[in-house]
Design a protein around this motif. Structure first.
Motif, short mmCIF file in Angstrom:
data_model
loop_
_atom_site.label_atom_id
_atom_site.label_comp_id
_atom_site.label_asym_id
_atom_site.label_seq_id
_atom_site.Cartn_x
_atom_site.Cartn_y
_atom_site.Cartn_z
N VAL A 176 0.83 -1.20 0.00
CA VAL A 176 0.00 0.00 0.00
C VAL A 176 0.87 1.26 0.00
N LEU A 177 2.10 1.16 0.48
CA LEU A 177 3.01 2.31 0.51
C LEU A 177 3.46 2.75 -0.88
N MET A 178 3.24 1.91 -1.90
CA MET A 178 3.54 2.34 -3.27
C MET A 178 2.73 3.57 -3.65
N ARG A 179 1.64 3.81 -2.92
CA ARG A 179 0.80 4.98 -3.21
C ARG A 179 1.35 6.26 -2.60
N ASP A 180 2.37 6.14 -1.76
CA ASP A 180 2.86 7.32 -1.03
C ASP A 180 4.38 7.32 -1.00
N LEU A 200 6.08 9.40 1.78
CA LEU A 200 6.11 8.78 3.10
C LEU A 200 7.24 7.74 3.16
N VAL A 201 7.39 6.95 2.10
CA VAL A 201 8.48 5.96 2.07
C VAL A 201 9.83 6.68 2.15
N SER A 202 9.95 7.79 1.43
CA SER A 202 11.19 8.57 1.47
C SER A 202 11.48 9.07 2.89
N ASP A 203 10.42 9.54 3.57
CA ASP A 203 10.58 10.01 4.96
C ASP A 203 11.01 8.86 5.88
N CYS A 204 10.39 7.69 5.67
CA CYS A 204 10.74 6.51 6.47
C CYS A 204 12.20 6.13 6.24
N MET A 205 12.62 6.12 4.99
CA MET A 205 13.99 5.70 4.68
C MET A 205 15.01 6.70 5.20
N SER A 206 14.66 7.97 5.16
CA SER A 206 15.56 9.00 5.69
C SER A 206 15.78 8.80 7.18
N ALA A 207 14.67 8.51 7.91
CA ALA A 207 14.77 8.27 9.35
C ALA A 207 15.56 7.00 9.64
N GLU A 252 4.44 2.21 -15.49
CA GLU A 252 5.44 2.92 -16.28
C GLU A 252 5.69 4.32 -15.74
N ASP A 253 4.65 4.92 -15.12
CA ASP A 253 4.78 6.26 -14.56
C ASP A 253 5.15 6.23 -13.08
N ILE A 254 4.49 5.34 -12.33
CA ILE A 254 4.64 5.34 -10.88
C ILE A 254 6.02 4.86 -10.43
#
Length: 328
Positions: free
Chosen positions: A111-115, A118-125, A149-151
């Motif tokens: 479901v995180l593929m939609r955000d 948020l994943v970027s924020d999680c990985m940064s932390a 192809e876009d996402i």
């Protein structure tokens, strides 16, 4: 000396719930010294709020070994990452691919593929908490009606901006409604060319491909396009064909591969130690049932273990008896 995790990632065994536990990983490591092994997914709430630190147990022989986390709260994932790093894991991976209802309700997994933000924020932390240990992502090419192809390029761009350099991409969409987790592993079509194009578009990233790869020959074909290959069910159900010659075929090792019989016999001391700690024999032998798949005696090996390993007091003699059914 253990293989550096980035080199090991040329071939990895996927994190698989209920399968890739510490007994399974010890067994796999006896066959390949170089392949990267992953834990089952461990959720950050279980570690941080639940204190379930026993879920992080592993054997030193498993290195290089990566832990996969599930979660979506940056602070909690950072705390969980710190716990993993303190225990000596070589890599901490975030699950952005699992489609199960239980995972969705916790707002993590596919479901995180939609955000992507948020994943970027999680990985940064997670990266800040990792003290130099590599943090990575395992994702899908998209979910539901997203245009992969876009996402996918947008996802890789945003998440890599957080300092993530390694991704494993399962070359299928996940359908969050209407398909079970099992169906999500088979029904959505594979799109290898799309994942290959991501490597062309992001040459600076280390990208591994996952999904439907069932032999070392297929893995070598994929390595013409990708930096790494992750194999799941085939490595579990037919470990002999996938792992016994992996060091020679994938990493160029010059030592002679072990035989399947050697691997079983090398498991004996480990099994003895585990039995002495109260582990039941079948908790270990369930992972080795597929070792002789396709070879004479394989059926009797499986049957003998399945019928006897669960019995009270079952020990090494049960494994030795099963092995006697398989010609050298």
């Amino acid at each position: 000396m253990k293989t550096p995790v980035k080199s090991a990632a040329r071939l990895s065994v996927a994190p698989m719930m209920d399968w890739t536990d510490r007994h399974c990983r010890y067994f796999h490591r006896l066959m390949s010294q170089h392949a990267l092994l992953y834990t089952e997914m461990v959720t950050s709430p279980a570690l941080v709020r639940g204190g379930a630190l026993h879920l992080l147990g592993y054997n030193e022989e498993e290195h290089p070994v990566a832990v996969q986390l599930g979660g979506s709260d940056p602070k909690e994932l950072a705390a969980a990452t710190k716990l993993c790093v303190e225990r000596g894991y070589d890599e901490v991976n975030l699950n952005v691919g699992c489609p199960s209802d239980r995972v969705q309700s916790g707002t993590f997994g596919a479901v995180l593929m939609r955000d992507a933000q948020l994943v970027s924020d999680c990985m940064s932390a997670m990266k800040d908490a990792a003290q130099g240990v590599e943090v990575t992502v395992k994702c899908r090419i998209g979910v539901d009606d997203q245009q992969a192809e876009d996402i996918l390029p947008d996802f890789l761009k945003k998440v890599s901006a957080a300092g993530v350099n390694r991704f494993t991409i399962h070359a299928r969409k996940a359908w969050l409604q209407g398909l079970s987790p099992k169906e999500n592993r088979d029904i959505p079509p594979l799109d290898y060319p799309l994942v290959h194009r991501m490597k062309e578009a992001f040459p600076h990233l280390h990208l591994s491909i996952n999904g439907g790869i069932a032999s070392l020959d297929q893995a070598k074909e994929q390595l013409k396009h990708m930096d790494g290959v992750m194999i799941g069910r085939a490595a579990y159900h037919n470990p002999g064909d996938l792992l016994l010659t992996a060091d020679q075929d994938i990493y160029g090792a010059e030592n002679k591969p072990k035989t399947a019989h050697q691997v079983v016999e090398e498991m004996y001391p480990y099994i003895e130690r585990q039995l002495a700690q109260g582990v039941r024999l079948n908790a270990i032998t369930r992972h080795i049932l597929g070792l002789f798949t396709g070879r004479p005696g394989a059926r009797m090996w499986r049957r003998s273990l399945s019928e006897n390993a669960h019995q009270s007091g079952a020990g090494i003699d049960v494994v030795a008896h099963a092995l006697s059914h398989v010609p050298e």
